[in-house]
Structures are given as structure tokens and as C-alpha cells.
Enzyme design. Structure first.
Site, PDB file in Angstrom:
ATOM      1  N   GLY A  44      -6.127   4.128  -4.674  1.00 41.35           N
ATOM      2  CA  GLY A  44      -6.697   5.437  -4.388  1.00 41.35           C
ATOM      3  C   GLY A  44      -8.141   5.303  -3.935  1.00 41.35           C
ATOM      4  N   ARG A  45      -8.375   4.317  -3.048  1.00 44.75           N
ATOM      5  CA  ARG A  45      -9.736   4.064  -2.560  1.00 44.75           C
ATOM      6  C   ARG A  45     -10.151   5.151  -1.565  1.00 44.75           C
ATOM      7  NH1 ARG A  45      -7.845  -0.953   0.455  1.00 44.75           N
ATOM      8  NH2 ARG A  45      -6.296   0.653   0.874  1.00 44.75           N
TER       9      ARG A  45
ATOM     10  N   LYS B 167       0.822  -1.230   0.000  1.00 38.96           N
ATOM     11  CA  LYS B 167       0.000   0.000   0.000  1.00 38.96           C
ATOM     12  C   LYS B 167       0.851   1.273   0.000  1.00 38.96           C
ATOM     13  CE  LYS B 167      -3.717  -2.183  -0.279  1.00 38.96           C
ATOM     14  NZ  LYS B 167      -4.067  -2.365  -1.674  1.00 38.96           N
TER      15      LYS B 167
HETATM   16  N1  LIG Z   1      -1.119   7.727  -9.033  1.00 39.52           N
HETATM   17  C1  LIG Z   1      -1.746   6.999  -8.098  1.00 39.52           C
HETATM   18  N2  LIG Z   1      -2.998   6.516  -8.324  1.00 39.52           N
HETATM   19  C2  LIG Z   1      -3.621   5.782  -7.383  1.00 39.52           C
HETATM   20  N3  LIG Z   1      -3.080   5.461  -6.187  1.00 39.52           N
HETATM   21  C3  LIG Z   1      -1.836   5.906  -5.919  1.00 39.52           C
HETATM   22  C4  LIG Z   1      -1.123   6.697  -6.855  1.00 39.52           C
HETATM   23  N4  LIG Z   1       0.090   7.006  -6.316  1.00 39.52           N
HETATM   24  C5  LIG Z   1       0.117   6.451  -5.112  1.00 39.52           C
HETATM   25  N5  LIG Z   1      -1.034   5.794  -4.863  1.00 39.52           N
HETATM   26  C6  LIG Z   1      -1.316   5.077  -3.611  1.00 39.52           C
HETATM   27  O1  LIG Z   1      -1.006   3.715  -3.850  1.00 39.52           O
HETATM   28  C7  LIG Z   1      -1.722   2.973  -2.887  1.00 39.52           C
HETATM   29  C8  LIG Z   1      -1.727   1.504  -3.284  1.00 39.52           C
HETATM   30  O2  LIG Z   1      -0.405   1.059  -3.081  1.00 39.52           O
HETATM   31  P1  LIG Z   1       0.199  -0.249  -3.740  1.00 39.52           P
HETATM   32  O3  LIG Z   1       0.036  -0.185  -5.215  1.00 39.52           O
HETATM   33  O4  LIG Z   1       1.584  -0.403  -3.227  1.00 39.52           O
HETATM   34  O5  LIG Z   1      -0.766  -1.365  -3.137  1.00 39.52           O
HETATM   35  S1  LIG Z   1      -0.489  -2.932  -3.060  1.00 39.52           S
HETATM   36  O6  LIG Z   1       0.337  -3.186  -1.873  1.00 39.52           O
HETATM   37  O7  LIG Z   1       0.175  -3.372  -4.295  1.00 39.52           O
HETATM   38  O8  LIG Z   1      -1.836  -3.546  -2.907  1.00 39.52           O
HETATM   39  C9  LIG Z   1      -3.076   3.615  -2.843  1.00 39.52           C
HETATM   40  O9  LIG Z   1      -3.612   3.358  -1.576  1.00 39.52           O
HETATM   41  P2  LIG Z   1      -5.158   3.522  -1.237  1.00 39.52           P
HETATM   42  O10 LIG Z   1      -5.418   5.009  -1.278  1.00 39.52           O
HETATM   43  O11 LIG Z   1      -5.304   2.961   0.140  1.00 39.52           O
HETATM   44  O12 LIG Z   1      -5.957   2.774  -2.260  1.00 39.52           O
HETATM   45  C10 LIG Z   1      -2.761   5.101  -3.107  1.00 39.52           C
HETATM   46  O13 LIG Z   1      -2.772   5.855  -1.928  1.00 39.52           O
END
Ligand SMILES: Nc1ncnc2c1ncn2[C@@H]1O[C@H](COP(=O)(O)OS(=O)(=O)O)[C@@H](OP(=O)(O)O)[C@H]1O
Length: 340
Positions: A304-305, A114
Site C-alpha cells: 500500500g505504498r 503486486k
Molecule cells: N489490505 C491491504 N493492505 C495493503 N496493501 C494491500 C491490501 N490489499 C491489497 N493490497 C495491495 O497489495 C499490493 C502488494 O501486493 P503483493 O502482496 O502481491 O506484492 S508482492 O508481489 O508480494 O511484492 C499493494 O501494492 P502497492 O500499493 O503498490 O504497495 C496494495 O495495493
């Protein structure tokens, strides 16, 4: 009682998920050319010196062959405007799937969960010298017994000068992963069964830091003890093999953070501001032209939930709990992420 315990745990899980925005961190571990060399031939490191002469001969042959025919990169540059009849493009298979060879990764995004690992990988994939496997292979944690050939087969083909990459965030917290990546532990010698002995140092630190309300034995809590996990990796690799990428900066200044990443990987700075736009609806930077597409694209719905509201006192408690571990991590990594 069991149920209320579950509820507390569940709510706390949401709190952690929200807090993870503050605790984003990524690692790239440059890969360890000597480790891969040992791995790719499936021989223990101790035997490597004995095989050195063979490698030399193979290298010489390869060099001669390379001199006799143009390298794949030159072939590509000199490709005719229209594809040859019956060639790769005629069959509908993208050129990138038929040229080049499958290699072990030279760089791995090893964590953290995450932390923005998907964003980092997708941003890197727009670089012409990076080819990455889309799905998480989970080789060094879940599928190690499948063997190295299985792992390499998952990789995309690369041309000379291109870097192969993969990302599996759970490597960072897997005790056996660094040893395996380094090739100290070959697949047929891998430990089976449960985790290794508990680290008494960590137990002590957790007792001291715990307020009594945070379940420090719970994986969702332990996963955020970055210093602890990094320590495990530093037993196998020097600090200079890691790049610590700020998850926050990947959102606020993607081009700037990707500049650091490209420098670290020895890549030409190709990814820049012109590749990103900020999508107001999503609330995150998105790509104008992702790999293999000419249309703008944001990451999927699971990235990006919307996060639930977390009471400020819970966030405060989490901050206090993680503070000493974070400070230790800043010292180890040489970068202050300002998560306090
Ligand atoms: N550009 C962009 N678009 C969408 N989301 C973004 C982006 N950059 C960083 N993030 C953040 O990435 C979080 C998900 O992280 P990961 O991809 O490492 O997750 S995972 O461990 O592979 O499941 C995700 O976490 P959540 O907000 O909890 O969904 C985002 O906060």
C-alpha cells in the site's frame, strides 16, 4: 542516449507500478492431490500405478493406527485447561510448532506480483484450518534443486483437517513452475540454464499490439500478459483447479472475496466482515486480530505504498496495450475483471 533510455524505462516502471492497481489478479491453484502424492514419494508419475498397492497397505496401517489413538484434532479439543508439566507450552514453544506434521501445501497462491498476494495470505491465515508459511519459499522457481524434503521442512506443522499453504507470486510467470508443481519434472531432472525457446505466437502478438513506445521485451511489461502465463499453467492443470481472486475486491470487499476463497478451498466460512476494519490512514482494510496476535494490524509499509502521479496519456497507452490481452484473459478465466 543510454541514459535517456534508462530514464524512460524508469518512468515507465513507475507507470506500470501505478497501473498494477488496475491489474490486480490472484490465482490460487488447488493442489493437485495426485501431483503431491507423486511428488512426496519422489517417484515419476509413470511409476505411481505400480506403487499403488504399497500405498494401499500404508493407508490401511495408518487407518488402524488412527483408530487406536485419537487424532491430533481430538487431542487438541480434549486438551486439559492447564498444560502438562514439561509439555510443549512449558518450553515456551507454541503448541502449533510441536503438534502435527509438516506436509506439502494443498493450495498455493501463485500470483500475480503486486496483486495483493500478501493480503490474501494474511487474511487466510486467520482461518483456524489454514496454516501457511510466512516467507515466500520460491521453491518451484529459485530453489528447486534443494529438493522436496527441503521444501516440506519449510512448512508449518498441520493437524488433521488443516490446509498447508504457501505464496510465491513469481511462480505464475515462471515457465517451468507448472510442470514442476505437477511433478512431471522431478528436481534431479530439472532444466538448468536460460528460458526455453521463445514462443512465436507471443512475439507476433506483441508486435501487433505494440505502439512502438512500449518495450514489450521488458519483463515488467511481459509480467502483465496474464493470458500468456495462464496458458502455460493450463497445459498442466484444468481450469477448475484455479480460483481467480480480484485484487480490487480484496480491498473494497475483503470479506466477500474471502468468502469465495473459503468456498473454493472447501473451508467453513469463518472469515467475515467482523475480522476487518478499514484503516483511513493506510487506505486499506486491516485485520482486527491477525494470526497469533490479539491486536489489530495492517500489512507492512511495503504494502500500500504511495504511488507517483502518472500522466493520464501514459495510463491510456498502457490500457490500450493491455486491452486485447486482458480480454483474452477474461475469456480464459471466465471472469471479467473490468480493467479497461
Ligand atoms: N489490505 C491491504 N493492505 C495493503 N496493501 C494491500 C491490501 N490489499 C491489497 N493490497 C495491495 O497489495 C499490493 C502488494 O501486493 P503483493 O502482496 O502481491 O506484492 S508482492 O508481489 O508480494 O511484492 C499493494 O501494492 P502497492 O500499493 O503498490 O504497495 C496494495 O495495493
Amino acid at each position: 542516449m543510454g541514459c535517456s533510455g534508462c530514464r524512460i524505462r524508469f518512468n515507465f516502471g513507475k507507470a506500470l507500478s501505478k497501473a498494477s492497481l488496475l491489474l490486480t489478479m490472484l490465482l490460487i491453484s488447488t493442489y493437485f492431490i495426485y501431483c503431491l502424492t507423486a511428488l512426496s514419494d519422489s517417484i515419476p508419475r509413470a511409476l505411481f500405478a505400480q506403487r499403488a498397492l504399497d500405498y494401499g497397505i500404508l493407508e490401511d496401517r495408518r487407518r488402524v493406527l488412527d483408530e487406536l489413538r485419537p487424532s491430533p484434532r481430538l487431542l487438541l479439543a480434549g486438551a486439559p485447561a492447564s498444560p502438562p508439566p514439561g509439555g510443549a507450552q512449558d518450553s515456551g514453544i507454541p503448541v502449533s510448532n510441536t503438534f502435527g506434521t509438516k506436509k506439502f501445501p494443498q493450495a498455493i497462491i501463485i500470483g500475480v506480483k503486486k496483486g495483493g498476494t500478501r493480503a490474501l495470505l494474511e487474511f487466510l491465515r486467520i482461518h483456524p484450518d489454514v496454516r501457511a508459511v510466512g516467507a515466500e519459499p520460491h521453491f518451484f522457481d529459485r530453489f528447486y534443486e534443494k529438493g522436496l524434503d527441503w521444501y516440506r521442512e519449510l512448512m508449518p506443522r498441520t493437524l488433521e483437517g488443516q490446509i498447508t499453504m504457501e505464496k510465491t507470486p513469481s511462480y505464475f510467470v515462471t515457465k517451468e513452475a507448472p510442470g514442476r508443481v505437477c511433478g512431471h519434472e522431478l528436481p534431479n531432472q530439472a532444466h538448468r540454464g536460460g528460458p526455453g525457446p521463445r514462443d512465436p505466437g507471443l512475439s507476433l502478438a506483441l508486435k501487433n499490439a505494440s505502439s512502438g513506445l512500449i518495450d514489450t521485451a521488458w519483463n515488467a511489461v511481459r509480467i502483465g500478459l496474464y493470458a500468456k502465463h495462464l496458458e502455460n499453467w493450463l497445459r498442466h492443470f484444468p481450469l477448475s483447479h484455479f480460483l481467480f481472486v480480484s485484487g480490487e475486491r480484496l480491498v473494497s470487499d475483503p470479506a466477500g472475496e474471502m468468502g469465495r476463497v473459503q468456498d473454493f478451498l472447501g473451508l467453513k466460512r469463518v472469515i467475515s466482515d467482523k475480522h476487518f476494519y478499514f484503516n483511513q490512514t493506510k487506505g486499506f482494510p486491516c485485520l482486527k486480530k491477525p494470526e497469533g496476535s490479539s491486536r489489530p494490524r495492517c500489512l507492512g509499509k511495503s504494502k500500500g505504498r504511495p504511488h507517483p502521479h502518472i500522466p493520464p496519456e501514459v495510463l491510456q497507452r498502457l490500457r490500450e496495450f493491455y486491452r486485447p490481452f486482458n480480454h483474452h484473459f477474461y475469456q480464459m478465466s471466465g471472469r471479467d475483471f473490468g480493467w479497461d
